[in-house]
Design a protein around this motif. Structure first.
Motif, PDB file in Angstrom:
ATOM      1  N   UNK A   2       5.906   6.513  -6.974  1.00  0.00           N
ATOM      2  CA  UNK A   2       4.817   7.235  -7.635  1.00  0.00           C
ATOM      3  C   UNK A   2       3.486   6.565  -7.301  1.00  0.00           C
ATOM      4  N   UNK A   3       2.518   7.387  -6.944  1.00  0.00           N
ATOM      5  CA  UNK A   3       1.167   6.895  -6.670  1.00  0.00           C
ATOM      6  C   UNK A   3       0.213   7.499  -7.696  1.00  0.00           C
ATOM      7  N   UNK A  21       2.735   5.364   1.866  1.00  0.00           N
ATOM      8  CA  UNK A  21       1.587   4.721   1.210  1.00  0.00           C
ATOM      9  C   UNK A  21       0.321   4.901   2.043  1.00  0.00           C
ATOM     10  N   UNK A  22       0.442   4.718   3.347  1.00  0.00           N
ATOM     11  CA  UNK A  22      -0.705   4.870   4.240  1.00  0.00           C
ATOM     12  C   UNK A  22      -1.218   6.304   4.230  1.00  0.00           C
ATOM     13  N   UNK A  23      -0.298   7.269   4.253  1.00  0.00           N
ATOM     14  CA  UNK A  23      -0.682   8.677   4.275  1.00  0.00           C
ATOM     15  C   UNK A  23      -1.375   9.081   2.981  1.00  0.00           C
ATOM     16  N   UNK A  24      -0.793   8.696   1.836  1.00  0.00           N
ATOM     17  CA  UNK A  24      -1.376   9.062   0.543  1.00  0.00           C
ATOM     18  C   UNK A  24      -2.755   8.423   0.378  1.00  0.00           C
ATOM     19  N   UNK A  45      -9.891   8.084  -4.614  1.00  0.00           N
ATOM     20  CA  UNK A  45      -9.454   6.725  -4.305  1.00  0.00           C
ATOM     21  C   UNK A  45      -8.146   6.419  -5.016  1.00  0.00           C
ATOM     22  N   UNK A  46      -7.263   5.725  -4.297  1.00  0.00           N
ATOM     23  CA  UNK A  46      -5.957   5.372  -4.837  1.00  0.00           C
ATOM     24  C   UNK A  46      -6.106   4.217  -5.819  1.00  0.00           C
ATOM     25  N   UNK A  47      -5.399   4.288  -6.944  1.00  0.00           N
ATOM     26  CA  UNK A  47      -5.471   3.247  -7.952  1.00  0.00           C
ATOM     27  C   UNK A  47      -4.161   2.485  -8.058  1.00  0.00           C
TER      28      UNK A  47
END
Length: 249
Positions: free
Chosen positions: A85-86, A109-112, A122-124
């Motif tokens: 989960x992201x 992870x890189x793609x998301x 932005x990813x948290x």
């Protein structure tokens, strides 16, 4: 879950759901295989598998595809998928939860992360967004199955916590742990539901101004289109005028 429902509605009207059926079926098959592998390959004794099959039927996935996906769970040397989960933030500060099934964590992870950054988000960290949502079971029935009053009464008797009825249908919510039992109780009265799954339901929604709305929807569409992504949830809300504009485009 206003944000998620609105997004799905926009996607449907804009035709984004008409992407290649093979991609849709691939995601559904992956969930069926993982669900069958985690429990018994029999939906009668595996609630997650049963939910996955309901989702597949809702998309008119052929029976042969469903059976192949279940059989794949017992194949020796088959792929193993991790559930990851992201959580991140989109334009306007809305929260976004992305559920994935992946055989390569680094790739996913890189793609998301890239999709967030390219589309104004932005990813948290894990937990940075999910505290604003409730993890619940959601059961959907068609509107003509029962009147709102009858569905509400049945929902309470079955152990559901909430029932939202509209011209589009009935949405019932319950504790995630009791989803299987609530579904069984409702099936006795109304038959098989359209869908039954565990979801992230926003506790509150954030209204996004029209300027940021289009970028936000592009982010959510891009995430949903990724092969490793199974579900996308958000707590956004759009103005009526923006909904009309985007639905017509």
């Amino acid at each position: 879950m206003a944000g998620h429902s609105q997004f799905k509605n926009i996607m449907y009207r804009k035709g984004a759901q008409d992407k290649k059926r093979s991609k849709i079926f691939s995601k559904l098959a992956k969930e069926i295989t993982v669900a069958a592998k985690m429990g018994l390959p029999d939906p009668a004794f595996n609630p997650r598998l049963r939910s996955a099959i309901l989702a597949a039927r809702a998309e008119n996935m052929p029976r042969d595809n469903i059976e192949r996906a279940i059989k794949k769970s017992t194949d020796q040397g088959g792929e193993n998928y991790d559930e990851v989960r992201y959580e991140g933030f989109g334009p306007g500060g809305v929260g976004v939860i992305v559920e994935t099934l992946t055989d390569n964590r680094n790739r996913t992870a890189s793609s998301v992360r890239s999709l967030f950054s390219k589309n104004g988000g932005n990813l948290g960290e894990t937990g940075s967004v999910s505290f604003m949502f409730s993890r619940l079971g959601q059961i959907d029935y068609a509107a003509d199955v029962a009147s709102p009053d009858d569905m509400l009464e049945a929902a309470i008797e079955a152990g559901a916590e909430d029932c939202v009825s509209s011209a589009e249908g009935h949405e019932l919510f319950c504790e995630a742990e009791s989803l299987h039992e609530v579904v069984q109780a409702l099936e006795a009265k109304f038959g098989e539901p359209k869908s039954a799954r565990i979801v992230w339901k926003p506790q509150n929604t954030i209204e996004v101004d029209d300027e940021k709305a289009e970028t936000l929807v592009k982010l959510l569409e891009a995430l949903d289109d990724d092969d490793d992504v199974q579900q996308v949830y958000s707590n956004f809300e759009l103005s009526d005028s923006m909904m009309e504009k985007m639905s017509a485009s």
